[in-house]
Scaffold this motif. Structure first.
Motif, PDB file in Angstrom:
ATOM      1  N   GLY A  36       3.199 -11.133  11.592  1.00 45.43           N
ATOM      2  CA  GLY A  36       2.281 -10.004  11.501  1.00 45.43           C
ATOM      3  C   GLY A  36       2.916  -8.800  10.842  1.00 45.43           C
ATOM      4  O   GLY A  36       4.051  -8.819  10.374  1.00 45.43           O
ATOM      5  N   LYS A  37       2.155  -7.717  10.842  1.00 46.10           N
ATOM      6  CA  LYS A  37       2.658  -6.473  10.265  1.00 46.10           C
ATOM      7  C   LYS A  37       3.853  -6.000  11.090  1.00 46.10           C
ATOM      8  O   LYS A  37       3.825  -6.045  12.326  1.00 46.10           O
ATOM      9  N   PRO A  38       4.918  -5.530  10.449  1.00 43.19           N
ATOM     10  CA  PRO A  38       6.114  -5.171  11.209  1.00 43.19           C
ATOM     11  C   PRO A  38       5.983  -3.861  11.977  1.00 43.19           C
ATOM     12  O   PRO A  38       5.242  -2.959  11.595  1.00 43.19           O
ATOM     13  N   ARG A  41       0.823  -1.211   0.000  1.00 42.17           N
ATOM     14  CA  ARG A  41       0.000   0.000   0.000  1.00 42.17           C
ATOM     15  C   ARG A  41       0.859   1.265   0.000  1.00 42.17           C
ATOM     16  O   ARG A  41       0.342   2.361  -0.172  1.00 42.17           O
ATOM     17  N   ARG A  42       2.154   1.079   0.228  1.00 43.69           N
ATOM     18  CA  ARG A  42       3.104   2.188   0.273  1.00 43.69           C
ATOM     19  C   ARG A  42       2.640   3.251   1.271  1.00 43.69           C
ATOM     20  O   ARG A  42       2.651   4.462   0.989  1.00 43.69           O
ATOM     21  N   ALA A  80      -4.611  -1.226  11.495  1.00 46.30           N
ATOM     22  CA  ALA A  80      -5.103  -0.532  10.296  1.00 46.30           C
ATOM     23  C   ALA A  80      -4.978  -1.452   9.082  1.00 46.30           C
ATOM     24  O   ALA A  80      -4.001  -2.193   8.931  1.00 46.30           O
ATOM     25  N   GLU A  81      -5.970  -1.392   8.205  1.00 49.99           N
ATOM     26  CA  GLU A  81      -6.001  -2.286   7.053  1.00 49.99           C
ATOM     27  C   GLU A  81      -5.407  -1.665   5.794  1.00 49.99           C
ATOM     28  O   GLU A  81      -5.356  -2.311   4.746  1.00 49.99           O
ATOM     29  N   PRO A 102      -4.974   7.185  10.793  1.00 47.73           N
ATOM     30  CA  PRO A 102      -5.590   5.911  11.161  1.00 47.73           C
ATOM     31  C   PRO A 102      -6.914   5.694  10.445  1.00 47.73           C
ATOM     32  O   PRO A 102      -7.718   6.628  10.295  1.00 47.73           O
ATOM     33  N   ASP A 103      -7.145   4.465   9.976  1.00 48.12           N
ATOM     34  CA  ASP A 103      -8.446   4.150   9.388  1.00 48.12           C
ATOM     35  C   ASP A 103      -9.453   3.962  10.520  1.00 48.12           C
ATOM     36  O   ASP A 103      -9.124   4.125  11.714  1.00 48.12           O
TER      37      ASP A 103
END
Length: 689
Positions: A418-420, A310-311, A382-383, A340-341
């Motif tokens: 997971g997300k880093p 998503r950059r 966040a997605e 933030p979403d």
């Protein structure tokens, strides 16, 4: 050699029996260093100094020649001067030594005589089955095995941390510089190899060996040039299969850097854009700062490239100014610090943490570890982001354990899959950097290296599966003109109508007027500059008059040019002009280029490159990357261009990779019509290899 001889990788990367040919007993000399460092750092294998003028060298028994060394030798490090190296290869071969490293310079980088000497060296080694490291090599270091077979002064340190990063460096001095920079931050290496001129063994070949080593988690490359591109491709495939990243820092981003890289080791330099395309195609992450070369590995180790980056990142900070620096540098690198979403905002609100804007500043909300961990946990949820970044202020310097505790908690909660989570430490905070390194968390010392590493993570791809290369049945003349270039493109699948006449009297009287008229010559790449192009000719009579006048103009302005005739084609109008080219880069091989075209193409440089050949899907990616072509997608209600025809044209030109006699070829401009109208070759050129 006996059947129990070590493999090439073992002999090079973990030698247990080392001969130092030309070892000096004077500790102040460079040729004494390898022996000093091997013993200082705990080498417990067999060491054989070779010096015909001494019975002992630095307290150890010396041998007058390699032949008198008892038993087999894994690695011979030749420390003699340039003129004496060639004579030692026969001795190395007779002894059955699998690998010889050469310290001396004065070979390919020194000019034609040095190149000839290097070629003789390689020929003799290959005939004897000996592999060469160098010349101009500072040797091999294996810190896990306590083998410091190098003359690099960085090994003066009394101790060096061993780790699981391997470095292959074409620059011997940078091998030591990177080692010392890592040691200062508690980052340890497994291996460091200085490849120098790479007359035989290449950095890519050694990287492949390291990718297979179970004690290596990532391979770092410091490159001045890409030699043996197929070796890098193989290394990348093996590394990807093993789940190990390869990370490259390559010189040559400026013409001056490329010039220095070429002169240093005699390399033949290609373009930096070509190197970028090569690394991208083969799944090699590229950084542009030396700090990021050390800082990126924890972000990639144990992960796979993002399927759909998503950059974008979520940023939490305990210092407004430091956070703003990070956001700014990320933006310059093409990475958005995203607010933030809804999901992340809800989690932040539940913790009574700020949740508006691109920068989540928790300074006033409290920076206790549990609060930091909660904020980062929300950003990780966040997605629409790829990573959560914590920017830490003065606490990183004065309260390191408290400063990193929340970051470590968040990373542990996310898990390795997971997300880093990453951290940028604004002050000089060596203790915090060490703590984060021990926890395997990417930590950045400057906002520039932070942005560079995160950009490299988002750019990282799996190695591409190259499409099959179908043959092209076409014979290219020895001195091709534009008509020959057009016939070549037609054979590859890009065909537009044109007619050819040998002289003004043979021009077609029946044509779809208005037409364009061009002089044909294998010597005139830029025909407009000599009056060799005329547009919007309304009828046959005007065509004949213009041809006669054109012939006179061109002969006057370019009297040495060979004139082979005239080319006539219908005038074409479209929505945009593109430049579409093919080139065999001296480093990475066949490439296809797409950019905004026309007479301003060389000025604007709005282009993108891929290794050739490409698929239609890759061609569409290229089209989307060229800013000047974006209006063709219907931007702000503008008419849509025939992007599918343009993609097919890119594929067609990329197929020229199948013809080794083609060095360069170009269509500029390629006129792109409205959707469904196709594309038209307005001008073409080809250069034989």
């Amino acid at each position: 050699m006996t059947s129990s001889a070590p493999s090439l990788a073992s002999a090079l990367l973990n030698p247990r029996r080392i001969a130092l040919i030309g070892a000096s007993g004077d500790p102040s000399r460079v040729t004494a260093r390898a022996q000093i460092y091997l013993r200082r750092h705990g080498f417990d294998g067999d060491l054989y100094p070779v010096n015909p003028r001494a019975e002992t060298v630095l307290g150890e028994r010396a041998f007058p020649s390699l032949a008198e060394v008892p038993g087999p030798v894994d690695l011979a490090y030749i420390l003699l001067g340039t003129a004496q190296v060639e004579g030692q290869i026969a001795a190395v071969a007779a002894k059955g030594v699998p690998v010889a490293a050469v310290l001396a310079d004065g070979f390919a980088e020194a000019g034609p005589e040095g190149r000839a000497l290097q070629d003789r060296l390689v020929a003799a080694a290959r005939a004897a089955g000996v592999r060469l490291l160098g010349p101009n090599s500072m040797g091999v270091v294996n810190l896990r095995a306590r083998t410091a077979c190098s003359v690099n002064a960085a090994l003066e340190a009394e101790s060096l941390p061993a780790g699981r990063l391997a470095l292959v460096s074409q620059s011997g001095s940078m091998m030591g510089a990177i080692l010392s920079r890592g040691a200062a931050r508690g980052i340890g290496f497994s291996h460091l190899v200085g490849t120098g001129n790479e007359a035989d063994l290449t950095a890519g070949e050694i990287a492949a060996m390291l990718a297979d080593d179970p004690e290596v988690d990532a391979v770092l490359l410091f490159l001045e040039a890409i030699r043996g591109a197929h070796h890098f491709a193989e290394a990348a495939r093996r590394a990807h299969a093993a789940g190990k990243p390869i990370i490259a820092y390559k010189l040559g981003r400026s013409p001056f850097g490329a010039e220095l890289a070429t002169s240093h080791t005699g390399a033949l330099a290609g373009s930096d854009a070509a190197a970028d395309a090569f690394f991208r195609a083969h799944g090699i992450a590229r950084v542009t700062t030396i700090e990021a070369l050390l800082e990126l590995p924890p972000l990639l180790i144990g992960r796979r490239p993002l399927a759909r980056p998503r950059r974008a990142v979520g940023v939490m900070t305990t210092t407004g100014g430091g956070g703003a620096m990070a956001v700014d540098c990320l933006g310059v690198a093409g990475i958005e610090a995203r607010p933030p979403d809804a999901r992340a905002a809800a989690l932040l609100a539940a913790e009574k943490l700020p949740h508006h804007g691109r920068l989540i500043d928790v300074t006033l909300a409290g920076t206790r570890p549990e609060r930091v961990a909660a904020a980062l946990g929300a950003l990780l949820a966040a997605e629409d982001t790829d990573l959560a970044l914590s920017v830490v202020g003065s606490s990183a310097q004065f309260r390191p354990h408290d400063a990193v505790a929340g970051i470590v908690r968040a990373a542990e909660a996310a898990g390795r899959g997971g997300k880093p989570v990453a951290a940028f430490l604004v002050p000089q905070a060596d203790a915090s950097l060490r703590l984060l390194a021990e926890a395997g968390i990417p930590a950045f010392r400057t906002p520039e290296s932070c942005a560079d590493a995160i950009r490299a993570y988002c750019d990282w791809r799996a190695p591409r599966a190259a499409p099959p290369l179908a043959p092209i049945a076409h014979a290219l003349p020895a001195a091709p003109d534009e008509a020959d270039a057009r016939r070549l493109f037609a054979a590859a699948g890009l065909d537009t109508p044109f007619a050819v006449a040998a002289d003004p009297g043979a021009l077609p009287s029946e044509a779809r007027f208005p037409v364009a008229l061009k002089i044909l010559s294998p010597d005139l790449a830029h025909k407009t500059e000599v009056g060799g192009v005329a547009l919007d000719i309304p009828d046959a009579a005007a065509l004949q008059r213009e041809a006669a006048a054109m012939l006179a103009r061109v002969r006057a302005r370019a009297p040495a040019a060979r004139i082979t005739g005239f080319l006539v084609q219908p005038m074409a109008r479209g929505l945009a002009e593109a430049i579409l080219g093919f080139r065999r880069d001296p480093e990475v091989g066949p490439l296809v280029l797409l950019g905004a075209g026309g007479v301003m193409a060389e000025l604007w440089r709005d282009t993108t490159l891929r290794l050739a050949p490409v698929t239609e899907a890759e061609a569409r990616e290229m089209i989307a990357e060229v800013r000047g072509l974006r209006p063709l997608a219907g931007w702000r209600g503008m008419p849509r261009g025939d992007l599918e025809a343009l993609a097919r044209a890119v594929v067609a030109v990329s197929r020229l990779a199948a013809l080794p006699e083609v060095a360069e070829a170009e269509v500029n401009p390629l006129i792109v019509g409205r959707e469904g109208e196709g594309v038209i070759v307005a001008d073409a050129w080809v250069v034989r290899a």
